[in-house]
Write an enzyme that holds these catalytic residues in place. Sequence first.
Site, PDB file in Angstrom:
ATOM      1  CE1 TYR A  63      -3.862  -2.942   5.702  1.00 12.33           C
ATOM      2  CE2 TYR A  63      -3.606  -0.235   4.925  1.00 12.33           C
ATOM      3  CZ  TYR A  63      -4.102  -1.946   4.627  1.00 12.33           C
ATOM      4  OH  TYR A  63      -3.435  -2.055   3.489  1.00 12.33           O
ATOM      5  CE  LYS A  73      -1.489  -4.643   3.542  1.00 15.96           C
ATOM      6  NZ  LYS A  73      -1.604  -6.118   3.040  1.00 15.96           N
ATOM      7  CB  SER A 106      -0.930   0.107   1.454  1.00 20.41           C
ATOM      8  OG  SER A 106      -1.263   1.023   1.501  1.00 20.41           O
TER       9      SER A 106
END
Length: 347
Positions: A153, A157, A128
């Site tokens: 989150y 990544k 991302s």
Amino acid sequence: MKNKKVLVTGGLGFIGSHTVVALQQQGVEVVIIDNLSNSSIDVLGGITEITGKTPEFENIDLRDKSAVKDFFEKYPEIDSVIHFAASKAVGESVEKPLLYYENNISSLIYLLQELQKKEHSNFIFSSSCTVYGQADELPITENAPVKKAESPYGNTKQIGEEIIQDTCKVNSNMKAISLRYFNPIGAHASAEIGELPLGTPQNLVPFITQTAIGKREKLSVFGNDYPTEDGTAIRDYIHVVDLAEAHVTALQRLMNGKEKSNYEVFNLGTGKGNSVLEVIQSFEKSTGEKLPYEIAPRREGDIISAYADTEKANKELGWKASRSLDEALKSAWVWQKVVQKKEEEEQ
């Protein structure tokens, strides 16, 4: 790629399902792993409807190490994986960090442990643009520094990319590409599959379509005092079908031995930023629907502006986003109407 068997984890999710379709249209045999925690088994029917072929499906929780091991024993011929399965709501990750670390990190580790046993393996990772945070320069290139993550989150990544890179360093037989997406939107032109957020949508476009159809009273635009032309935040919105096609191209690159090193990173976006108000205007223009919205306070963790420098993906991958913002929003609206109709029929 024809007749190759490829594992797609999270293959019934939004981007996963569109990628399964793109793979099957290239003659690839797909096996899906999904635990249905944030997706629906109905999506399998949508994929079949579009491609005329039902992919094999295994309901497995990738946090179960022995289940992952059993899977690869059942499918010894699989040595290529596209890994989407992960929890992805920024707000939820702040509230439940351990859930995110367990789900997003342990599942990745168990997959890589099985792949490194193979003579050769290919791994495509769903990453991302959150890894860049608020970038110092726009557009954002792959060489932009990876900033301290704004959320658990985002951190999963970053850590995920590091784990893959470290694994590739000591396993020359493993090849991997991390694809850093910007903002995927839209739905398949057939309206057989699309974005299906459970509960309140975390993303702008499902919130727009749900407001337009009357499910939500009005859309909240979080902040109109950003240092941008119209005061609202800017993002790079990419049609999900363009994004799906990029995964097929990335996998072909590895299968054909075209990679420059056994770990590579590519940004996937359109190269153009659109503000929230521009997205609303585009939606109204392309659908003829009027959208009620109000200006709300900024949300914590939201950055001002992010859009991709796509030169590397365009030149080295040989992939370019081709679908417009209007096209993406119109497809999302058609999909929303299909979802609404199904919901009404079920009541």
